[in-house]
Motif scaffolding. Structure first.
Motif, PDB file in Angstrom:
ATOM      1  N   LYS A 148       0.903  -1.271   0.042  1.00  0.00           N
ATOM      2  CA  LYS A 148      -0.041   0.017   0.160  1.00  0.00           C
ATOM      3  C   LYS A 148       0.809   1.204  -0.031  1.00  0.00           C
ATOM      4  N   VAL A 149       1.701   1.343   0.845  1.00  0.00           N
ATOM      5  CA  VAL A 149       2.812   2.409   0.984  1.00  0.00           C
ATOM      6  C   VAL A 149       4.308   2.081   0.510  1.00  0.00           C
ATOM      7  N   LEU A 150       4.787   2.997  -0.092  1.00  0.00           N
ATOM      8  CA  LEU A 150       6.449   2.767  -0.594  1.00  0.00           C
ATOM      9  C   LEU A 150       7.210   4.229   0.379  1.00  0.00           C
ATOM     10  N   ASN A 177       0.447  10.425  -4.129  1.00  0.00           N
ATOM     11  CA  ASN A 177      -0.362   9.165  -4.871  1.00  0.00           C
ATOM     12  C   ASN A 177       0.431   8.673  -6.045  1.00  0.00           C
ATOM     13  N   TRP A 178       0.773   7.912  -6.174  1.00  0.00           N
ATOM     14  CA  TRP A 178       1.632   7.321  -7.426  1.00  0.00           C
ATOM     15  C   TRP A 178       0.869   5.839  -7.914  1.00  0.00           C
ATOM     16  N   LEU A 182       0.769   4.979  -2.345  1.00  0.00           N
ATOM     17  CA  LEU A 182       1.183   6.025  -1.431  1.00  0.00           C
ATOM     18  C   LEU A 182       2.706   6.191  -1.381  1.00  0.00           C
ATOM     19  N   LEU A 183       3.381   7.202  -2.118  1.00  0.00           N
ATOM     20  CA  LEU A 183       4.791   7.483  -1.779  1.00  0.00           C
ATOM     21  C   LEU A 183       5.024   8.318  -0.424  1.00  0.00           C
ATOM     22  N   TYR A 184       5.864   7.704   0.460  1.00  0.00           N
ATOM     23  CA  TYR A 184       6.205   8.491   1.608  1.00  0.00           C
ATOM     24  C   TYR A 184       7.810   8.895   1.496  1.00  0.00           C
TER      25      TYR A 184
END
Length: 216
Positions: A148-150, A177-178, A182-184
């Motif tokens: 879900k998250v990168l 958002n990608w 989700l990019l963090y």
């Protein structure tokens, strides 16, 4: 099927669950993902899409939970990683592991990898061409694991996804958002080793990335 189980399944259906996986199906799903990741690993060991193959000891695919909700992504393997064939096992990797554990989680819960799978000579920053050549392998990893998250560790990893220069000291903490993920953006642990005052910031960012990954 006993009445208690029927009631439990009915509740799950009312909550919107269309399909309930059995334990056997879940195990088969994980085995299939591991099998697909092993295929990619065999490919990268023989890859010659860029010149980094000339100086590598071995390519480093990544490691961790094949069903992870959160993936940590750096720029490329270093000397220790090149020798051991594992990501983030040097000084920067030990710091990342310690900070993950400080949140109450374990490194093994997540998946850890890099944009480039081969070590650049003298640990230099990968070139845009090297990252472009290697990015399809990472995209396949994303398709298999489906996090879900990168959590992008450092400006180089962020640039590979965003296609532009990234001022990480200004943009860290950003959530972007990608392609439905989700990019963090945050610091690379190696940056923190050089700037110890940034350690608490990296720790807080890792906590927030984990919270994002586990929040529905």
């Amino acid at each position: 099927m006993n009445e208690q189980l029927k009631k439990h399944l009915k509740i799950l259906q009312e909550l919107g669950y269309e399909y309930i996986y059995t334990e056997s199906e879940m195990k088969n799903s994980i085995k299939e993902k591991i099998k697909e990741l092993e295929k990619i690993n065999k490919e990268i060991q023989e890859c010659r899409k860029c010149d980094l193959y000339q100086s590598r000891t071995q390519a480093v695919l990544g490691e961790g939970n094949p069903e992870a909700k959160l993936m940590f992504i750096g720029e490329a393997p270093g000397g220790d990683e090149d020798k051991q064939g594992r990501p983030f096992v040097g000084r920067a990797g030990k710091l990342l592991t310690r900070l993950i554990e400080a949140t109450g989680h374990k490194r093994e819960e997540f998946y850890i990898t890099n944009i480039c799978k081969c070590r650049p000579p003298n640990n230099r920053t990968p070139t845009p061409w090297e990252m472009e050549a290697c990015f399809p392998y990472l995209e396949r990893q994303l398709q298999i694991i489906n996090p879900k998250v990168l959590c992008l560790l450092g400006a180089t990893a962020a640039r590979a996804f965003l296609g532009r220069q990234v001022a990480i000291t200004k943009e860290r903490g950003s959530v972007i958002n990608w392609n439905g993920k989700l990019l963090y953006l945050t610091y690379h642990p190696a940056y923190v080793l050089r700037n110890p005052n940034a350690e608490i910031t990296l720790f807080e960012d890792i906590k927030k990335a984990i919270e994002l990954a586990y929040t529905d």
